[in-house]
Each structure stands twice: as structure tokens, then as C-alpha cells.
Design a protein around this motif. Structure first.
Motif, PDB file in Angstrom:
ATOM      1  N   TYR A 128       0.814  -1.222   0.000  1.00  0.00           N
ATOM      2  CA  TYR A 128       0.000   0.000   0.000  1.00  0.00           C
ATOM      3  C   TYR A 128       0.849   1.275   0.000  1.00  0.00           C
ATOM      4  O   TYR A 128       0.488   2.277   0.602  1.00  0.00           O
ATOM      5  CB  TYR A 128      -0.993  -0.013   1.170  1.00  0.00           C
ATOM      6  N   LEU A 129       1.961   1.227  -0.727  1.00  0.00           N
ATOM      7  CA  LEU A 129       2.779   2.432  -0.882  1.00  0.00           C
ATOM      8  C   LEU A 129       2.099   3.438  -1.808  1.00  0.00           C
ATOM      9  O   LEU A 129       2.059   4.634  -1.514  1.00  0.00           O
ATOM     10  CB  LEU A 129       4.155   2.055  -1.444  1.00  0.00           C
ATOM     11  N   PHE A 142      -6.753  -3.303   5.541  1.00  0.00           N
ATOM     12  CA  PHE A 142      -5.392  -3.747   5.228  1.00  0.00           C
ATOM     13  C   PHE A 142      -4.420  -2.569   5.169  1.00  0.00           C
ATOM     14  O   PHE A 142      -3.268  -2.678   5.595  1.00  0.00           O
ATOM     15  CB  PHE A 142      -5.383  -4.521   3.915  1.00  0.00           C
ATOM     16  N   ARG A 143      -4.879  -1.440   4.650  1.00  0.00           N
ATOM     17  CA  ARG A 143      -4.023  -0.244   4.632  1.00  0.00           C
ATOM     18  C   ARG A 143      -3.628   0.152   6.063  1.00  0.00           C
ATOM     19  O   ARG A 143      -2.479   0.508   6.330  1.00  0.00           O
ATOM     20  CB  ARG A 143      -4.749   0.921   3.958  1.00  0.00           C
ATOM     21  N   ASP A 144      -4.580   0.102   6.971  1.00  0.00           N
ATOM     22  CA  ASP A 144      -4.303   0.462   8.363  1.00  0.00           C
ATOM     23  C   ASP A 144      -3.289  -0.496   8.980  1.00  0.00           C
ATOM     24  O   ASP A 144      -2.396  -0.076   9.731  1.00  0.00           O
ATOM     25  CB  ASP A 144      -5.597   0.455   9.180  1.00  0.00           C
ATOM     26  N   ALA A 156       0.082   0.453   7.677  1.00  0.00           N
ATOM     27  CA  ALA A 156       0.564   1.698   8.291  1.00  0.00           C
ATOM     28  C   ALA A 156       1.071   1.481   9.709  1.00  0.00           C
ATOM     29  O   ALA A 156       1.964   2.198  10.178  1.00  0.00           O
ATOM     30  CB  ALA A 156      -0.556   2.736   8.295  1.00  0.00           C
ATOM     31  N   GLU A 157       0.537   0.482  10.396  1.00  0.00           N
ATOM     32  CA  GLU A 157       0.973   0.178  11.759  1.00  0.00           C
ATOM     33  C   GLU A 157       2.352  -0.479  11.795  1.00  0.00           C
ATOM     34  O   GLU A 157       3.083  -0.345  12.779  1.00  0.00           O
ATOM     35  CB  GLU A 157      -0.039  -0.751  12.434  1.00  0.00           C
ATOM     36  N   TYR A 182       8.711   5.965   3.006  1.00  0.00           N
ATOM     37  CA  TYR A 182       7.410   5.325   2.732  1.00  0.00           C
ATOM     38  C   TYR A 182       6.279   6.298   3.047  1.00  0.00           C
ATOM     39  O   TYR A 182       5.361   6.503   2.235  1.00  0.00           O
ATOM     40  CB  TYR A 182       7.315   4.068   3.593  1.00  0.00           C
ATOM     41  N   LEU A 183       6.348   6.923   4.224  1.00  0.00           N
ATOM     42  CA  LEU A 183       5.314   7.884   4.612  1.00  0.00           C
ATOM     43  C   LEU A 183       5.309   9.116   3.713  1.00  0.00           C
ATOM     44  O   LEU A 183       4.260   9.639   3.356  1.00  0.00           O
ATOM     45  CB  LEU A 183       5.514   8.291   6.078  1.00  0.00           C
ATOM     46  N   GLU A 184       6.504   9.562   3.342  1.00  0.00           N
ATOM     47  CA  GLU A 184       6.629  10.734   2.453  1.00  0.00           C
ATOM     48  C   GLU A 184       5.953  10.466   1.112  1.00  0.00           C
ATOM     49  O   GLU A 184       5.220  11.325   0.593  1.00  0.00           O
ATOM     50  CB  GLU A 184       8.104  11.070   2.237  1.00  0.00           C
ATOM     51  N   ILE A 185       6.175   9.283   0.546  1.00  0.00           N
ATOM     52  CA  ILE A 185       5.569   8.944  -0.747  1.00  0.00           C
ATOM     53  C   ILE A 185       4.057   8.827  -0.611  1.00  0.00           C
ATOM     54  O   ILE A 185       3.310   9.319  -1.480  1.00  0.00           O
ATOM     55  CB  ILE A 185       6.163   7.621  -1.281  1.00  0.00           C
ATOM     56  N   GLN A 186       3.573   8.218   0.456  1.00  0.00           N
ATOM     57  CA  GLN A 186       2.131   8.089   0.651  1.00  0.00           C
ATOM     58  C   GLN A 186       1.440   9.433   0.730  1.00  0.00           C
ATOM     59  O   GLN A 186       0.289   9.592   0.288  1.00  0.00           O
ATOM     60  CB  GLN A 186       1.845   7.285   1.916  1.00  0.00           C
ATOM     61  N   GLU A 187       2.110  10.423   1.292  1.00  0.00           N
ATOM     62  CA  GLU A 187       1.500  11.730   1.488  1.00  0.00           C
ATOM     63  C   GLU A 187       1.463  12.561   0.211  1.00  0.00           C
ATOM     64  O   GLU A 187       0.727  13.555   0.148  1.00  0.00           O
ATOM     65  CB  GLU A 187       2.267  12.505   2.578  1.00  0.00           C
TER      66      GLU A 187
END
Length: 336
Positions: free
Chosen positions: A121-122, A312-314, A317-318, A330-335
Motif C-alpha cells: 500500500y505504498l 489492510f491499509r491500516d 501503516a501500523e 514510505y510515509l513521504e511517498i504516501q503523502e
């Protein structure tokens, strides 16, 4: 036909052994044939996918069409003729092979951050995937890869969106509890299986059909064209539309060899790989759509589009940002 490594590539770096030699047994030998059989220098291009996979049927012809008149031509070795992805990268790194196709997890052996492009889920969709792989974040990672290994990524091609097949209908991770899920042998994929709720086990792709048929494994996950080409729909009851990895593969060359090309040929190769990326994406997306339509009509496998993807996304993310060194990226790309 001249072998590319025996001409331009030798000028690139005397430190790399680029003679006309066999890479892996007799299958790796180049048959030169008649000198006038084709124009220009040959680039040996290898991958592990079946001859009917879009990498071969769409990507290679598109590259050669684009390269027409450049003095370059791609000769492809499909289906792992020259080795697996790890072996192909080693051959490119040593200069024994011109171009190879490999996924992010294999590039992650050489540059850890590269594997993040296989993360669960990237990406939000294929457009997001494409924008990211052609953007600054990917460029920085490919620069690090080139500096640490001499491997140069010249293009990223859409490989497909990975879906889950099983003999149980999957809505949340609880439905896979106690189920053995085959995944590729890499820590990231082991984590992915656990996010989906299954117990991960590694198995060669060629053994998966029999494993599913005999009940050695309960499920597997792959892009739809891969599921179809391996006939997994024959031995599974459900395809669950999880969309858990929007995945690409990379066309990789040797930095020293590529930089030794005349500038016009460097540009021609870069443009050819980019044009091929568009063709491969179109072919993959067409196959994804057509196979789903075929299965819906035939009932050969039941399509479950009621998956709780947010659940599943949640779960991803955990875990993922906290378990991998590249979690912040990973977080930077998701945002974005």
C-alpha cells in the motif's frame, strides 16, 4: 551483427570484462548469424518472465521500434535463460550482460532503500506509482544505487497490481488466519503476508500451481497477468481484489558501459526505455481488465471485490514505517 560489448562497451571501461562470452552455460551464447542480418550494435537484454509476458511482447518490440536508426538493437533472453533476477543483476554489475529487468526487492540487495518500492500500500494508484518512479525520491535512490554498485536504472515499468487468490473469501485479515500464503523470499514480502493475515512461506513460482493443487499452500498473491499465465485460477476458488502492491520492475544497465555510449545513443536508449514503459503499462492494464472480464463470464474463479482495503491499509501503516529503515520515505511517498 556486432556484439555491443565487443565495441562501444569496451571503450567505456577497460576494468570490466566485456568480451563475447557465455554468461550461464550454452544458453547464454550469442548467435551472431549473418553480418547483415540486423543493423547496429546488439544490446543483450534478459529477464525472468515468460515469452508471452508484456515485458517481452510489448516492452522489447517498443524499445526496438524506438531504437530504429540509432545504431542500437535489443536482443532479448526471456524466461530466465541467463539466470534468475539476482544472477542477472550480478552479470550486469560485472559487465557480462548489457541490460536486465529486476524488481525493487532484488535491487534492495545492492541499495536498501530500493526495496521500498515493493512495499504494501505504498501507492494509491498506477498514476501515483508512475509519478513517484519518475520523480525526485526515486532519482535519489537510483543515484545511491549507482554510486554503491555501478548499477544504473534507466527506466521503471509497471508490472501489475498484486491480488490475493485463496480458497476462502477474504474481507479482512481474520479470514486468512491459519492459512499458509506463498510469497517471494524477502523480508518485506514476509511482512506483507502477515499484514494480509496469512502465514508466509517461500516457494519458487514454478512450484506454486502444484502446491495449491495439493494443499501444501492455501493461497498466493501476484498480479493478474501472472496469475493467468500460471493458471492459478484453476486451483483457487477466489481472487480477492486487495490491490496490496502496485508494482514495477526496473530496466538496469552498467553505469560505466552506458556512459561510454555516444551521447546520441545514450539519449536514444533512454527514450526507448521510456516509450516501452508506456507500452508495457498499456498491455498490463489491458490484460488485467480482460482476464477479470473473462473470469467473471466463465465463473472459473470467483471475483471478490468486497475486500475491506482500508482495513489492510491500516495494518500496513501500523507496521511498515516502524519495521524498515526507509519507513520515513514510505510515509513521504504516501503523502504525495
Amino acid at each position: 551483427m556486432k556484439n555491443f560489448r565487443s565495441s562501444t562497451f569496451l571503450a567505456a571501461s577497460a576494468a570490466i570484462a566485456l568480451g563475447i562470452t557465455s554468461c550461464v552455460g550454452d544458453d547464454a551464447e550469442v548467435e551472431n548469424g549473418d553480418a547483415g542480418a540486423a543493423e547496429g550494435d546488439e544490446l543483450r537484454f534478459a529477464h525472468v518472465y515468460d515469452p508471452d509476458h508484456p515485458v517481452e511482447t510489448c516492452g522489447v518490440p517498443a524499445m526496438n521500434d524506438s531504437l530504429d536508426g540509432s545504431g542500437l538493437q535489443v536482443s532479448s533472453y526471456a524466461a530466465g535463460q541467463l539466470g534468475n533476477e539476482e544472477e542477472l543483476l550480478e552479470q550486469v554489475q560485472s559487465g557480462a550482460l548489457d541490460l536486465a529487468v529486476a524488481g525493487p526487492s532484488f535491487l534492495g540487495v545492492w541499495e536498501e532503500n530500493a526495496e521500498l518500492f515493493d512495499a504494501t500500500y505504498l501507492f494509491s494508484d498506477v498514476d501515483h506509482f508512475e509519478e513517484t518512479l519518475n520523480g525526485d525520491v526515486a532519482e535519489g535512490i537510483w543515484n545511491d544505487l549507482r554510486e554503491s554498485s555501478g548499477l544504473e536504472v534507466i527506466s521503471s515499468w509497471y508490472y501489475g497490481t498484486r491480488q490475493l487468490t485463496s480458497d476462502v473469501e477474504v474481507t479482512t485479515s481474520e479470514d486468512l488466519s491459519g492459512q499458509t500464503l506463498r510469497v517471494p523470499e524477502a523480508p518485506l514480502y514476509q511482512t506483507m503476508a502477515e499484514i494480509l493475515g496469512g502465514s508466509p512461506t517461500s516457494m519458487a513460482l514454478g512450484e506454486v500451481y502444484l502446491g495449491l493443487q495439493q494443499g501444501t499452500i492455501d493461497g498466493q498473491e501476484n498480479p493478474i497477468p501472472t496469475i493467468a499465465s500460471n493458471s492459478f485460477q484453476e486451483v483457487q476458488d477466489y481472487i480477492n481484489i486487495t490491490d496490496h502492491v502496485i508494482q514495477g520492475v526496473m530496466v538496469v544497465g552498467n553505469e560505466d558501459a552506458l556512459s561510454g555510449l555516444p551521447e546520441d545513443q545514450q539519449q536514444a536508449l533512454s527514450e526507448a526505455a521510456a516509450e516501452a514503459a508506456d507500452d508495457v503499462r498499456e498491455c498490463i492494464e489491458d490484460e488485467e481488465e480482460s482476464y477479470l472480464e473473462e473470469w467473471e463470464e466463465s465463473g472459473e474463479i470467483e471475483i471478490n471485490d468486497g475486500v475491506d482495503v482500508d482495513h489492510f491499509r491500516d495494518r500496513a501503516a501500523e507496521r511498515i514505517p516502524n519495521e524498515f529503515e526507509w519507513g520515513d520515505i514510505y510515509l513521504e511517498i504516501q503523502e504525495n
